[in-house]
Design a protein around this motif. Structure first.
Motif, mmCIF file in Angstrom:
data_model
loop_
_atom_site.group_PDB
_atom_site.id
_atom_site.type_symbol
_atom_site.label_atom_id
_atom_site.label_comp_id
_atom_site.label_asym_id
_atom_site.label_seq_id
_atom_site.Cartn_x
_atom_site.Cartn_y
_atom_site.Cartn_z
ATOM 1 N N GLN A 143 20.813 68.216 -6.029
ATOM 2 C CA GLN A 143 19.700 67.369 -6.466
ATOM 3 C C GLN A 143 20.054 66.666 -7.774
ATOM 4 O OE1 GLN A 143 15.967 68.977 -8.297
ATOM 5 N NE2 GLN A 143 14.952 68.103 -6.481
ATOM 6 N N GLN A 144 19.591 65.429 -7.884
ATOM 7 C CA GLN A 144 19.655 64.715 -9.160
ATOM 8 C C GLN A 144 18.329 63.978 -9.344
ATOM 9 O OE1 GLN A 144 22.147 61.021 -10.028
ATOM 10 N NE2 GLN A 144 23.155 62.520 -11.364
ATOM 11 N N VAL A 145 17.688 64.226 -10.472
ATOM 12 C CA VAL A 145 16.443 63.548 -10.819
ATOM 13 C C VAL A 145 16.693 62.715 -12.069
ATOM 14 C CG1 VAL A 145 14.013 63.807 -11.430
ATOM 15 C CG2 VAL A 145 15.074 65.417 -9.828
ATOM 16 N N ILE A 146 16.365 61.418 -11.981
ATOM 17 C CA ILE A 146 16.595 60.495 -13.088
ATOM 18 C C ILE A 146 15.262 59.894 -13.508
ATOM 19 C CG2 ILE A 146 17.826 58.452 -13.899
ATOM 20 C CD1 ILE A 146 19.791 58.884 -11.551
ATOM 21 N N HIS A 147 14.879 60.119 -14.756
ATOM 22 C CA HIS A 147 13.702 59.472 -15.345
ATOM 23 C C HIS A 147 14.212 58.304 -16.187
ATOM 24 C CE1 HIS A 147 11.188 62.814 -14.051
ATOM 25 N NE2 HIS A 147 12.055 63.652 -14.616
ATOM 26 N N LYS A 164 13.569 54.550 -18.272
ATOM 27 C CA LYS A 164 12.624 53.694 -18.976
ATOM 28 C C LYS A 164 13.330 52.375 -19.302
ATOM 29 C CE LYS A 164 10.273 55.583 -22.277
ATOM 30 N NZ LYS A 164 9.948 56.150 -23.624
ATOM 31 N N GLU A 165 12.752 51.279 -18.806
ATOM 32 C CA GLU A 165 13.367 49.970 -19.013
ATOM 33 C C GLU A 165 12.271 48.916 -19.118
ATOM 34 O OE1 GLU A 165 16.657 46.982 -16.886
ATOM 35 O OE2 GLU A 165 16.324 49.017 -16.146
ATOM 36 N N LYS A 166 12.325 48.125 -20.191
ATOM 37 C CA LYS A 166 11.361 47.035 -20.417
ATOM 38 C C LYS A 166 9.921 47.534 -20.321
ATOM 39 C CE LYS A 166 14.515 43.464 -18.696
ATOM 40 N NZ LYS A 166 14.749 42.412 -17.673
ATOM 41 N N GLY A 167 9.692 48.703 -20.895
ATOM 42 C CA GLY A 167 8.342 49.245 -20.934
ATOM 43 C C GLY A 167 7.894 49.924 -19.651
ATOM 44 N N GLN A 168 8.721 49.886 -18.609
ATOM 45 C CA GLN A 168 8.368 50.517 -17.345
ATOM 46 C C GLN A 168 9.137 51.819 -17.172
ATOM 47 O OE1 GLN A 168 9.123 47.485 -14.336
ATOM 48 N NE2 GLN A 168 6.968 46.890 -14.355
ATOM 49 N N GLU A 169 8.473 52.798 -16.567
ATOM 50 C CA GLU A 169 9.117 54.085 -16.301
ATOM 51 C C GLU A 169 9.151 54.326 -14.796
ATOM 52 O OE1 GLU A 169 7.660 57.358 -18.560
ATOM 53 O OE2 GLU A 169 7.300 56.147 -20.362
ATOM 54 N N ILE A 170 10.284 54.783 -14.314
ATOM 55 C CA ILE A 170 10.428 55.083 -12.890
ATOM 56 C C ILE A 170 11.290 56.327 -12.726
ATOM 57 C CG2 ILE A 170 12.455 53.605 -12.556
ATOM 58 C CD1 ILE A 170 11.180 52.929 -9.748
ATOM 59 N N THR A 171 10.923 57.151 -11.748
ATOM 60 C CA THR A 171 11.682 58.362 -11.453
ATOM 61 C C THR A 171 12.377 58.203 -10.109
ATOM 62 O OG1 THR A 171 10.174 59.780 -12.702
ATOM 63 C CG2 THR A 171 11.539 60.848 -11.030
ATOM 64 N N THR A 172 13.665 58.489 -10.093
ATOM 65 C CA THR A 172 14.466 58.446 -8.869
ATOM 66 C C THR A 172 14.996 59.847 -8.592
ATOM 67 O OG1 THR A 172 15.139 56.167 -9.339
ATOM 68 C CG2 THR A 172 16.434 57.373 -7.708
ATOM 69 N N GLU A 173 14.823 60.294 -7.354
ATOM 70 C CA GLU A 173 15.232 61.659 -6.995
ATOM 71 C C GLU A 173 16.157 61.621 -5.781
ATOM 72 O OE1 GLU A 173 12.976 65.613 -5.290
ATOM 73 O OE2 GLU A 173 12.001 64.481 -6.902
ATOM 74 N N PHE A 174 17.356 62.178 -5.946
ATOM 75 C CA PHE A 174 18.305 62.333 -4.843
ATOM 76 C C PHE A 174 18.310 63.801 -4.431
ATOM 77 C CE2 PHE A 174 19.872 58.851 -7.475
ATOM 78 C CZ PHE A 174 20.250 57.872 -6.559
ATOM 79 N N ASN A 175 18.041 64.071 -3.151
ATOM 80 C CA ASN A 175 18.100 65.439 -2.634
ATOM 81 C C ASN A 175 19.136 65.510 -1.519
ATOM 82 O OD1 ASN A 175 15.879 66.830 -4.109
ATOM 83 N ND2 ASN A 175 14.627 65.252 -3.128
ATOM 84 N N PHE A 176 20.038 66.478 -1.622
ATOM 85 C CA PHE A 176 21.104 66.650 -0.628
ATOM 86 C C PHE A 176 20.893 67.971 0.099
ATOM 87 C CE2 PHE A 176 22.793 64.096 -4.106
ATOM 88 C CZ PHE A 176 23.311 62.996 -3.426
ATOM 89 N N THR A 177 20.825 67.910 1.429
ATOM 90 C CA THR A 177 20.630 69.109 2.240
ATOM 91 C C THR A 177 21.646 69.107 3.381
ATOM 92 O OG1 THR A 177 18.966 67.948 3.572
ATOM 93 C CG2 THR A 177 18.164 69.280 1.721
ATOM 94 N N ASN A 178 21.682 70.228 4.116
ATOM 95 C CA ASN A 178 22.602 70.362 5.254
ATOM 96 C C ASN A 178 24.042 70.039 4.814
ATOM 97 O OD1 ASN A 178 23.271 70.904 7.956
ATOM 98 N ND2 ASN A 178 23.070 68.755 8.545
ATOM 99 N N ILE A 179 24.418 70.564 3.654
ATOM 100 C CA ILE A 179 25.742 70.280 3.086
ATOM 101 C C ILE A 179 26.800 71.092 3.807
ATOM 102 C CG2 ILE A 179 27.139 70.364 0.987
ATOM 103 C CD1 ILE A 179 24.536 70.120 -0.629
#
Length: 216
Positions: A187-191, A193-208
């Motif tokens: 898993q990788q979770v990225i919070h 912040k750019e130009k006053g906006q916040e966004i969270t991106t989450e990568f989940n890896f399964t069945n490895i």
């Protein structure tokens, strides 16, 4: 020991203490789930033994490219390169020691103007300039694999190198599990912040699953 040799030895010890995949690494496949804001995407990924990357099943070229870029970042950090191959042309000097006990390592000869901070046998800060973007990575959490360390918590700040203006700030949280003989990201979770906006991106890896090396 000269100061330059001391700086080089400190950096080399930390560089060689990073967790990397060995020459027998077979590659692996996994299912991926990508969450970004309210959107979710699913597909399959593969990192081959030769460190090439494949992304399939994800709708949308932009999202597929985002996953590809993330996998290339994984490869960059896990691919094993000797210290001599990477840094033989560079010279190192000691800078200041901060209030956390981290020693600054100043580098000459690096094409990207890289400087570092070392705490113990870990690289806790990377400062680099790449064209029109400068960035600093500060690592505050690591995982000891018994065969080198993995960064699991770190912040990245991107700036305009001319004005020093902050472009983007990111906070990363990475998780790993041992599959066979290798630690792989789950898993990788990225919070961000750019130009006053916040966004969270989450990568989940399964069945490895580790790939089976082709027989000759």
């Amino acid at each position: 020991m000269t100061e330059q040799n001391q700086a080089r030895d400190l950096f080399k010890a930390a560089y060689e203490n990073r967790y990397t995949w060995d020459s027998n690494f077979p590659g692996y496949s996994a299912d991926i789930e990508l969450k970004q804001g309210e959107e979710e995407y699913r597909g399959q990924i593969k990192i081959n033994g030769d460190m090439t990357v494949e992304v399939t099943g994800i709708e949308g070229e932009e999202i597929s490219q985002s996953v590809y870029t993330q996998l290339r970042d994984i490869v960059t950090h896990r691919k094993r390169n000797s210290f001599e191959d990477s840094h033989s042309k560079n010279s190192f000097t000691l800078g200041e020691t901060d209030d956390t006990g981290a020693s600054e390592i100043l580098v000459k000869g690096d094409s990207m103007g890289s400087n570092y901070k070392i705490r113990g046998k870990e690289i806790c800060q990377v400062s680099r300039v790449m064209g029109r973007v400068a960035f600093v990575i500060d690592t505050y959490e690591t995982l000891d694999t018994g065969n080198g360390y993995l960064a699991t918590g770190y912040d990245v700040v991107f700036r305009n190198p001319q004005t020093n203006e902050i472009i983007t700030e990111r906070q990363h949280q990475d998780k790993f599990e041992k599959v066979g003989d290798y630690y792989l990201m789950t898993q990788q979770v990225i919070h961000a912040k750019e130009k006053g906006q916040e966004i969270t991106t989450e990568f989940n890896f399964t069945n490895i699953k580790l790939l089976v090396p082709a027989t000759v």
